[in-house]
Design a protein around this motif. Sequence first.
Motif, PDB file in Angstrom:
ATOM      1  N   ILE A  36      11.261 -19.859  87.321  1.00 54.52           N
ATOM      2  CA  ILE A  36      10.892 -18.466  87.582  1.00 54.52           C
ATOM      3  C   ILE A  36       9.607 -18.404  88.391  1.00 54.52           C
ATOM      4  O   ILE A  36       9.491 -17.632  89.353  1.00 54.52           O
ATOM      5  N   LEU A  37       8.636 -19.242  88.058  1.00 53.37           N
ATOM      6  CA  LEU A  37       7.380 -19.273  88.804  1.00 53.37           C
ATOM      7  C   LEU A  37       7.605 -19.731  90.245  1.00 53.37           C
ATOM      8  O   LEU A  37       7.041 -19.156  91.184  1.00 53.37           O
ATOM      9  N   CYS A  38       8.445 -20.733  90.452  1.00 55.46           N
ATOM     10  CA  CYS A  38       8.762 -21.179  91.813  1.00 55.46           C
ATOM     11  C   CYS A  38       9.417 -20.054  92.606  1.00 55.46           C
ATOM     12  O   CYS A  38       9.094 -19.829  93.773  1.00 55.46           O
ATOM     13  N   GLY A  39      10.331 -19.353  91.961  1.00 54.95           N
ATOM     14  CA  GLY A  39      10.978 -18.227  92.614  1.00 54.95           C
ATOM     15  C   GLY A  39       9.985 -17.143  92.986  1.00 54.95           C
ATOM     16  O   GLY A  39      10.081 -16.544  94.065  1.00 54.95           O
ATOM     17  N   TYR A  40       9.036 -16.894  92.116  1.00 55.81           N
ATOM     18  CA  TYR A  40       8.024 -15.876  92.400  1.00 55.81           C
ATOM     19  C   TYR A  40       7.136 -16.301  93.569  1.00 55.81           C
ATOM     20  O   TYR A  40       6.774 -15.479  94.411  1.00 55.81           O
ATOM     21  N   LEU A  41       6.769 -17.567  93.625  1.00 55.37           N
ATOM     22  CA  LEU A  41       5.983 -18.051  94.759  1.00 55.37           C
ATOM     23  C   LEU A  41       6.748 -17.886  96.071  1.00 55.37           C
ATOM     24  O   LEU A  41       6.175 -17.489  97.091  1.00 55.37           O
ATOM     25  N   LEU A  42       8.048 -18.161  96.047  1.00 53.04           N
ATOM     26  CA  LEU A  42       8.859 -17.964  97.245  1.00 53.04           C
ATOM     27  C   LEU A  42       8.962 -16.480  97.600  1.00 53.04           C
ATOM     28  O   LEU A  42       8.938 -16.114  98.777  1.00 53.04           O
ATOM     29  N   TYR A  43       9.080 -15.634  96.588  1.00 54.38           N
ATOM     30  CA  TYR A  43       9.114 -14.189  96.826  1.00 54.38           C
ATOM     31  C   TYR A  43       7.812 -13.724  97.477  1.00 54.38           C
ATOM     32  O   TYR A  43       7.829 -12.943  98.433  1.00 54.38           O
ATOM     33  N   LEU A  44       6.675 -14.201  96.973  1.00 55.58           N
ATOM     34  CA  LEU A  44       5.390 -13.840  97.570  1.00 55.58           C
ATOM     35  C   LEU A  44       5.297 -14.321  99.018  1.00 55.58           C
ATOM     36  O   LEU A  44       4.788 -13.603  99.888  1.00 55.58           O
ATOM     37  N   ALA A  45       5.796 -15.519  99.287  1.00 51.71           N
ATOM     38  CA  ALA A  45       5.793 -16.033 100.657  1.00 51.71           C
ATOM     39  C   ALA A  45       6.618 -15.117 101.554  1.00 51.71           C
ATOM     40  O   ALA A  45       6.180 -14.761 102.656  1.00 51.71           O
ATOM     41  N   TRP A  46       7.787 -14.730 101.089  1.00 47.39           N
ATOM     42  CA  TRP A  46       8.651 -13.842 101.867  1.00 47.39           C
ATOM     43  C   TRP A  46       7.965 -12.500 102.128  1.00 47.39           C
ATOM     44  O   TRP A  46       8.013 -11.988 103.238  1.00 47.39           O
ATOM     45  N   GLN A  47       7.329 -11.947 101.123  1.00 46.51           N
ATOM     46  CA  GLN A  47       6.644 -10.664 101.287  1.00 46.51           C
ATOM     47  C   GLN A  47       5.479 -10.776 102.270  1.00 46.51           C
ATOM     48  O   GLN A  47       5.254  -9.868 103.081  1.00 46.51           O
ATOM     49  N   LEU A  48       4.756 -11.877 102.213  1.00 48.81           N
ATOM     50  CA  LEU A  48       3.657 -12.079 103.170  1.00 48.81           C
ATOM     51  C   LEU A  48       4.190 -12.160 104.596  1.00 48.81           C
ATOM     52  O   LEU A  48       3.643 -11.537 105.506  1.00 48.81           O
ATOM     53  N   ILE A  49       5.238 -12.936 104.781  1.00 48.15           N
ATOM     54  CA  ILE A  49       5.799 -13.109 106.120  1.00 48.15           C
ATOM     55  C   ILE A  49       6.347 -11.780 106.644  1.00 48.15           C
ATOM     56  O   ILE A  49       6.152 -11.433 107.816  1.00 48.15           O
ATOM     57  N   GLN A  50       7.013 -11.022 105.776  1.00 48.49           N
ATOM     58  CA  GLN A  50       7.582  -9.745 106.186  1.00 48.49           C
ATOM     59  C   GLN A  50       6.518  -8.710 106.536  1.00 48.49           C
ATOM     60  O   GLN A  50       6.728  -7.867 107.392  1.00 48.49           O
ATOM     61  N   SER A  51       5.379  -8.773 105.854  1.00 50.68           N
ATOM     62  CA  SER A  51       4.352  -7.756 106.082  1.00 50.68           C
ATOM     63  C   SER A  51       3.445  -8.095 107.262  1.00 50.68           C
ATOM     64  O   SER A  51       2.632  -7.266 107.662  1.00 50.68           O
ATOM     65  N   GLY A  52       3.582  -9.271 107.813  1.00 54.46           N
ATOM     66  CA  GLY A  52       2.761  -9.653 108.965  1.00 54.46           C
ATOM     67  C   GLY A  52       3.039  -8.762 110.160  1.00 54.46           C
ATOM     68  O   GLY A  52       4.179  -8.513 110.520  1.00 54.46           O
ATOM     69  N   GLY A  53       1.998  -8.242 110.762  1.00 57.74           N
ATOM     70  CA  GLY A  53       2.131  -7.392 111.924  1.00 57.74           C
ATOM     71  C   GLY A  53       2.268  -5.915 111.610  1.00 57.74           C
ATOM     72  O   GLY A  53       2.175  -5.071 112.493  1.00 57.74           O
ATOM     73  N   SER A  54       2.476  -5.575 110.344  1.00 55.99           N
ATOM     74  CA  SER A  54       2.606  -4.161 109.982  1.00 55.99           C
ATOM     75  C   SER A  54       1.248  -3.467 110.002  1.00 55.99           C
ATOM     76  O   SER A  54       1.166  -2.251 110.121  1.00 55.99           O
ATOM     77  N   ASP A  55       0.198  -4.254 109.881  1.00 54.10           N
ATOM     78  CA  ASP A  55      -1.171  -3.734 109.916  1.00 54.10           C
ATOM     79  C   ASP A  55      -1.920  -4.525 110.990  1.00 54.10           C
ATOM     80  O   ASP A  55      -1.824  -5.761 111.024  1.00 54.10           O
ATOM     81  N   PRO A  56      -2.660  -3.847 111.857  1.00 56.08           N
ATOM     82  CA  PRO A  56      -3.375  -4.583 112.920  1.00 56.08           C
ATOM     83  C   PRO A  56      -4.358  -5.629 112.391  1.00 56.08           C
ATOM     84  O   PRO A  56      -4.663  -6.601 113.077  1.00 56.08           O
TER      85      PRO A  56
END
Length: 96
Positions: free
Chosen positions: A24-44
């Motif tokens: 579950i912790l590994c999955g959460y770390l991957l989820y956080l990575a995905w969220q970081l990558i997805q949010s890149g560029g949304s804010d200058p």
Amino acid sequence: MGQKKRYHVVRKNKADTRALFRVILCGYLLYLAWQLIQSGGSDPSFPPLVAWLLGGLFILAAAGFGWYSWREYRRALAEAELTPEEEEALRREQEE
């Protein structure tokens, strides 16, 4: 063929529970990575390159922790196997 391995129930359940929480912790770390990558560029102030670098770090952390978790699970399973003395006691108990 080899005999099927038999495990001490409490020790095996403990190993399984710990492995589940680690997955579950590994999955959460991957989820956080995905969220970081997805949010890149949304804010200058958060450019995509930084998002990919941080996401990559989280992916590496998840992979390292996953490898550690697998090793620990295999070790815990080996410790949960019944010893010859425990198997003999179990055999005597079942005969009674």
